[in-house]
Scaffold this active site. Structure first.
Site, short mmCIF file in Angstrom:
data_model
loop_
_atom_site.label_atom_id
_atom_site.label_comp_id
_atom_site.label_asym_id
_atom_site.label_seq_id
_atom_site.Cartn_x
_atom_site.Cartn_y
_atom_site.Cartn_z
N GLY A 273 0.69 -1.05 -0.17
CA GLY A 273 0.35 0.25 0.26
C GLY A 273 0.87 1.27 -0.17
O GLY A 273 0.34 2.27 0.48
N ASP A 295 3.66 -2.98 3.07
CA ASP A 295 4.97 -2.38 2.64
C ASP A 295 6.03 -2.88 2.59
O ASP A 295 5.94 -3.53 4.01
CB ASP A 295 4.41 -1.12 1.94
CG ASP A 295 5.21 -0.70 0.91
OD1 ASP A 295 6.04 -0.90 0.57
OD2 ASP A 295 4.17 -1.16 -0.43
N HIS A 348 0.09 -6.21 -10.93
CA HIS A 348 0.87 -5.40 -12.56
C HIS A 348 2.55 -5.55 -12.55
O HIS A 348 2.64 -5.28 -13.41
CB HIS A 348 0.36 -4.07 -13.36
CG HIS A 348 0.11 -3.33 -12.64
ND1 HIS A 348 0.55 -1.74 -13.34
CD2 HIS A 348 0.66 -3.11 -11.65
CE1 HIS A 348 0.81 -0.57 -12.92
NE2 HIS A 348 1.34 -1.50 -11.58
C1 LIG Z 1 3.12 -0.08 -8.32
S1 LIG Z 1 2.93 0.62 -6.21
C2 LIG Z 1 1.51 0.73 -5.65
C3 LIG Z 1 1.36 1.44 -4.24
C4 LIG Z 1 0.53 1.36 -3.61
N1 LIG Z 1 -0.68 -0.11 -3.93
C5 LIG Z 1 -0.25 2.39 -4.46
O1 LIG Z 1 -1.65 1.34 -6.01
O2 LIG Z 1 -0.57 3.50 -5.39
C6 LIG Z 1 4.18 -1.39 -6.03
C7 LIG Z 1 3.95 -1.09 -4.63
O3 LIG Z 1 4.43 -2.41 -4.48
C8 LIG Z 1 5.35 -2.13 -2.58
N2 LIG Z 1 6.35 -3.58 -2.94
C9 LIG Z 1 7.47 -4.17 -3.91
N3 LIG Z 1 7.78 -5.76 -3.20
C10 LIG Z 1 6.85 -6.13 -1.76
C11 LIG Z 1 6.90 -7.38 -1.29
N4 LIG Z 1 7.96 -8.18 -1.79
N5 LIG Z 1 6.53 -6.60 -0.01
C12 LIG Z 1 5.63 -6.08 -0.23
N6 LIG Z 1 5.18 -4.68 -0.83
C13 LIG Z 1 6.02 -4.86 -1.85
C14 LIG Z 1 6.39 -1.44 -3.40
O4 LIG Z 1 7.25 -0.69 -2.42
C15 LIG Z 1 5.06 -0.42 -3.68
O5 LIG Z 1 5.15 0.03 -2.71
#
Ligand SMILES: C[S@@+](CC[C@H](N)C(=O)[O-])C[C@H]1O[C@@H](n2cnc3c(N)ncnc32)[C@H](O)[C@@H]1O
Length: 468
Positions: A273, A295, A348
């Site tokens: 998030g 996150d 995605h």
């Molecule tokens: C594209 S962003 C989307 C953020 C948010 N959900 C939004 O809609 O604005 C993807 C998110 O996934 C998190 N993320 C990536 N790998 C992760 C992991 N292994 N565990 C938890 N979060 C992760 C990233 O830090 C990032 O905040």
């Protein structure tokens, strides 16, 4: 030349322009952004953009058209120059006269960029309607360049360059990501697709990103962003997500799943998030909900600052809490009786196998009553038919399609979704998905879809699923 098709497209433009004119007459301002952000302007604006670009493809010679496309990287590169050298803020603070204009030489005196080169960068952008060239070599902001303004003074930008996007609308940060990290990655897409070793691989380690930067062969892009030396990029990425959200209505998350239907004491987990900015409206409008923002630890550490600035009561009342958690691991044991797992722009980012792992970890802590809400682009085919023989239909909502003679998927008016699909490929070896592709992913983790909320090219659609 297909004159019949050209006439049909120009009549779409004429009728949509007439609608825009009528809507504009009800507004007190002629300001560009005031009009285009209003919901009722959306459909006629989409129609004008879709029809005009389709018209250009018909009237331009094919060779010219291809030259325009294959040199489009210079637009990204030029945008990166102006964002990283603060041209918009310099014009805003130091511009002279009614138009607040400056010569390239005067801009160069502030940002130390050679003015002869800077003028050429600005002229290419002005040729594409970003900045005005008011007299030869003299430039001013316009409605489009103004959207890149971080809102920071020049002194603030110079004093703390790592913080330069904080507190802004995030558009400059998003342009920074697209024109820097994503641009570098995309340059390597052809190399990855041609290599027999990588073309059929759906490992996140075989994304074009792996070739684009030194030392990224065995690291996924998100882990790379979390490295201490990439702190500036990580911060910019966070603000870029905010920028992406600032382009949709602030309550977009409420336009789909009915959050208000959840009973008192319901717990919502926003997986991946970020700092929780997307789920803020849920907390603001549904006092019965407790939110857990999950996150990676470095990202979620920034959460309390965001909530202190935007909804301090929720923080003080403990209605929002934060969990540093890797979603490839089982959900924390304390996450019992969760009402909703929200996954916005998560699927995605990952190839199918990784999505299924994430979904299975979520599934293992679901009760019979848990819902999962996936918020991501839902892709349409460019063809009028959305059916693949032997498969379920790609869209259950015929209103999602553009009327003829436009391309069924709204063509260039919807190109950001398709560019994002390829951004996901070049960054993560991942993709945007159709409804059947979501159904297949979800069923492999023992979920079934119960609701699909299309968003008609204006905010992100939602897919709601329940445990099987
Ligand atoms: C594209 S962003 C989307 C953020 C948010 N959900 C939004 O809609 O604005 C993807 C998110 O996934 C998190 N993320 C990536 N790998 C992760 C992991 N292994 N565990 C938890 N979060 C992760 C990233 O830090 C990032 O905040």
């Amino acid at each position: 030349m297909d004159i019949k098709q050209i006439e049909a497209l120009s009549s779409v433009i004429s009728s949509s322009v007439a609608q825009l004119k009528q809507l504009q007459s009800s507004l007190k301002t002629t300001e560009h952004t005031a009009a285009t952000t209003k919901a009722e302007f959306l459909k006629p604006s989409l129609e004008v953009v879709a029809a005009a670009s389709q018209l250009i493809a018909l009237v331009r010679t094919p060779e010219r058209y291809l030259m325009d496309m294959s040199t489009a990287h210079q637009l990204s590169a030029s945008l990166r120059v102006v964002v990283e050298t603060h041209v918009v803020e310099i014009l805003r603070d130091k511009g002279k006269g009614l138009k607040k204009a400056l010569s390239a030489e005067e801009i160069g005196a502030y940002n130390h960029v050679n003015h002869l080169k800077l003028a050429r960068v600005l002229r290419l952008l002005a040729t594409h309607h970003v900045f005005d060239e008011v007299t030869p070599n003299v430039f001013a902001n316009n409605a489009i360049s103004n959207a890149l303004d971080t809102g920071k003074s020049l002194a603030e930008l110079e004093a703390s360059p790592d913080e330069k996007y904080d507190g802004s609308n995030g558009i400059a940060a998003l342009v920074g990501i697209f024109s820097d990290e994503t641009f570098h990655n995309a340059v390597c897409t052809a190399d990855i697709l041609k290599d027999p070793q990588t073309t059929n691989s759906f490992s996140p380690y075989d994304a074009p990103f792996a070739l684009a930067w030194p030392g990224t062969r065995n690291i996924a892009m998100y882990d790379w962003l979390n490295l201490p030396e990439n702190n500036y990029r990580k911060k910019r990425f966070g603000m870029g997500m905010h920028g992406m959200n600032s382009m949709t209505p602030s309550d977009a998350i409420l336009r789909g799943f009915d959050w208000s239907s959840l009973p008192p004491g319901s717990i919502v987990v926003d997986c991946g998030g970020g700092v929780g900015s997307v789920s803020l409206p849920i907390v603001q409008t549904c006092p019965q909900i407790h939110l857990i923002v999950q996150d990676t630890a470095p990202v979620v550490a920034e959460g309390p600052t965001f909530w202190q600035a935007n909804q301090p009561q929720a923080l003080a009342q403990g209605r929002v809490t934060f969990q540093g958690h890797n979603f490839f691991e089982p959900q924390p044991a304390e996450n019992k009786n969760i009402s909703v797992f929200l996954l916005r722009m998560i699927m995605h980012n990952w190839p199918d196998a990784e999505c299924i792992k994430i979904l299975k970890n979520v599934r293992n802590s679901c009760t019979r009553d848990t819902r999962i809400v996936i918020v991501d682009n839902i892709m349409l085919f460019a063809s009028r038919s959305q059916e693949i023989a032997g498969q379920e239909t790609g869209t259950s909502d015929p209103d999602a399609l553009a009327p003829e003679p436009l391309l069924a998927n709204w063509g260039v008016a919807n190109s950001l979704s398709y560019k994002q699909d390829l951004n996901m490929l070049s960054n993560h070896n991942a993709c945007e998905r159709t409804v059947p592709e979501f159904a297949s992913l979800l069923s492999q983790a023992n979920f079934r879809i119960v609701e699909v909320h299309q968003a008609h090219q204006s905010w992100l659609p939602q897919v709601v699923a329940v445990p099987i």
